[in-house]
Write an enzyme that holds these catalytic residues in place. Structure first.
Site, PDB file in Angstrom:
ATOM      1  N   ALA A  80       5.913   4.437  -4.950  1.00  0.00           N
ATOM      2  CA  ALA A  80       5.219   5.694  -4.784  1.00  0.00           C
ATOM      3  C   ALA A  80       6.141   6.762  -4.238  1.00  0.00           C
ATOM      4  O   ALA A  80       6.867   6.554  -3.301  1.00  0.00           O
ATOM      5  CB  ALA A  80       4.060   5.505  -3.823  1.00  0.00           C
ATOM      6  N   ILE A 125       0.840  -1.182   0.000  1.00  0.00           N
ATOM      7  CA  ILE A 125       0.000   0.000   0.000  1.00  0.00           C
ATOM      8  C   ILE A 125       0.879   1.237   0.000  1.00  0.00           C
ATOM      9  O   ILE A 125       1.878   1.299   0.725  1.00  0.00           O
ATOM     10  CB  ILE A 125      -0.899   0.041   1.262  1.00  0.00           C
ATOM     11  CG1 ILE A 125      -1.707  -1.242   1.392  1.00  0.00           C
ATOM     12  CG2 ILE A 125      -1.816   1.262   1.246  1.00  0.00           C
ATOM     13  CD1 ILE A 125      -2.384  -1.392   2.758  1.00  0.00           C
ATOM     14  N   CYS A 126       0.498   2.245  -0.779  1.00  0.00           N
ATOM     15  CA  CYS A 126       1.163   3.537  -0.732  1.00  0.00           C
ATOM     16  C   CYS A 126       0.275   4.497   0.045  1.00  0.00           C
ATOM     17  O   CYS A 126      -0.818   4.843  -0.406  1.00  0.00           O
ATOM     18  CB  CYS A 126       1.417   4.067  -2.143  1.00  0.00           C
ATOM     19  SG  CYS A 126       2.347   5.612  -2.166  1.00  0.00           S
ATOM     20  N   LEU A 127       0.716   4.885   1.221  1.00  0.00           N
ATOM     21  CA  LEU A 127      -0.066   5.755   2.089  1.00  0.00           C
ATOM     22  C   LEU A 127       0.901   6.696   2.806  1.00  0.00           C
ATOM     23  O   LEU A 127       1.828   6.244   3.485  1.00  0.00           O
ATOM     24  CB  LEU A 127      -0.852   4.913   3.101  1.00  0.00           C
ATOM     25  CG  LEU A 127      -1.926   5.602   3.921  1.00  0.00           C
ATOM     26  CD1 LEU A 127      -3.052   6.130   3.018  1.00  0.00           C
ATOM     27  CD2 LEU A 127      -2.510   4.627   4.941  1.00  0.00           C
TER      28      LEU A 127
END
Length: 200
Positions: free
Chosen positions: A200, A89-91
């Site tokens: 990301a 996940i890119c967060l």
């Protein structure tokens, strides 16, 4: 270590007694506070509505001074989640350069579910899906709903090791991804430390 485990135990208690909306949290193993399983309900009025998504949270031994690794165990069609066996996940809040020890897992899980309602195509892990989201929303929503029907219906499956990789076979990819997720500590973007590469 004792104080860190006390913090984790308190956070787990908070997440189970007052869970974030649409999220259920359990331990992957009752003897291990450092590995959590979360089940996210797909938000209403999104292509993910009606789906249930497994998320694995792995807390490092020096948590909260380093961010947890958060990965999807359920395949999902999304610009900010890798379309592979890793489910990275890119967060922003999980990037090393943005991480704050005061951040709580309750808030992290809310942010992950919020990503399903509001994808961020300008900070993608899957460039092709991000392009589709921007240029052909109907096609994106059709593909996202197809993934829900195929992978996110019925009981959520987690990998035996709780590694966070999707539990069922990876679907065939329809083009290049926007780079793999970054190893934790590089500050390049993804929430997980389970793979290396650009991102990301």
């Amino acid at each position: 270590m004792a104080s860190q485990n006390k913090r984790i135990a308190k956070e787990f208690s908070d997440c189970t007694s007052s869970p974030p909306p649409g999220i259920k949290v359990t331990l992957a193993d009752d003897s291990d506070l450092h590995k959590w399983h979360a089940v996210l309900d797909g938000p209403d009025n999104t292509p993910y509505s009606g789906g249930k998504f497994g998320v694995v949270v792995k807390l490092p031994v020096d948590y909260p001074f380093r961010p947890p690794a958060v990965t999807f165990a359920t395949h999902i069609y999304h610009p900010n989640i890798t379309n592979d066996d890793q489910g990275n996940i890119c967060l922003d809040l999980l990037k090393n350069e943005n991480w704050k020890p005061s951040t709580r897992i309750h808030g992290i899980l809310e942010a992950v579910r919020g990503l399903l309602a509001r994808p961020l195509p300008d900070d993608p892990l899957e460039a092709r899906i991000a392009d589709e989201y921007r240029s052909d929303r109907k096609e994106f929503e059709k593909n996202a709903r197809a993934y829900v029907a195929r992978y996110a219906k019925g009981p959520v499956k987690f990998t035996p090791s709780g590694s966070g990789g999707p539990a069922d076979g990876a679907p065939e990819k329809k083009g290049g991804a926007g780079g793999g997720a970054a190893t934790g500590g590089t500050g390049t973007g993804a929430a997980s430390s389970s793979s290396s590469g650009g991102g990301a």
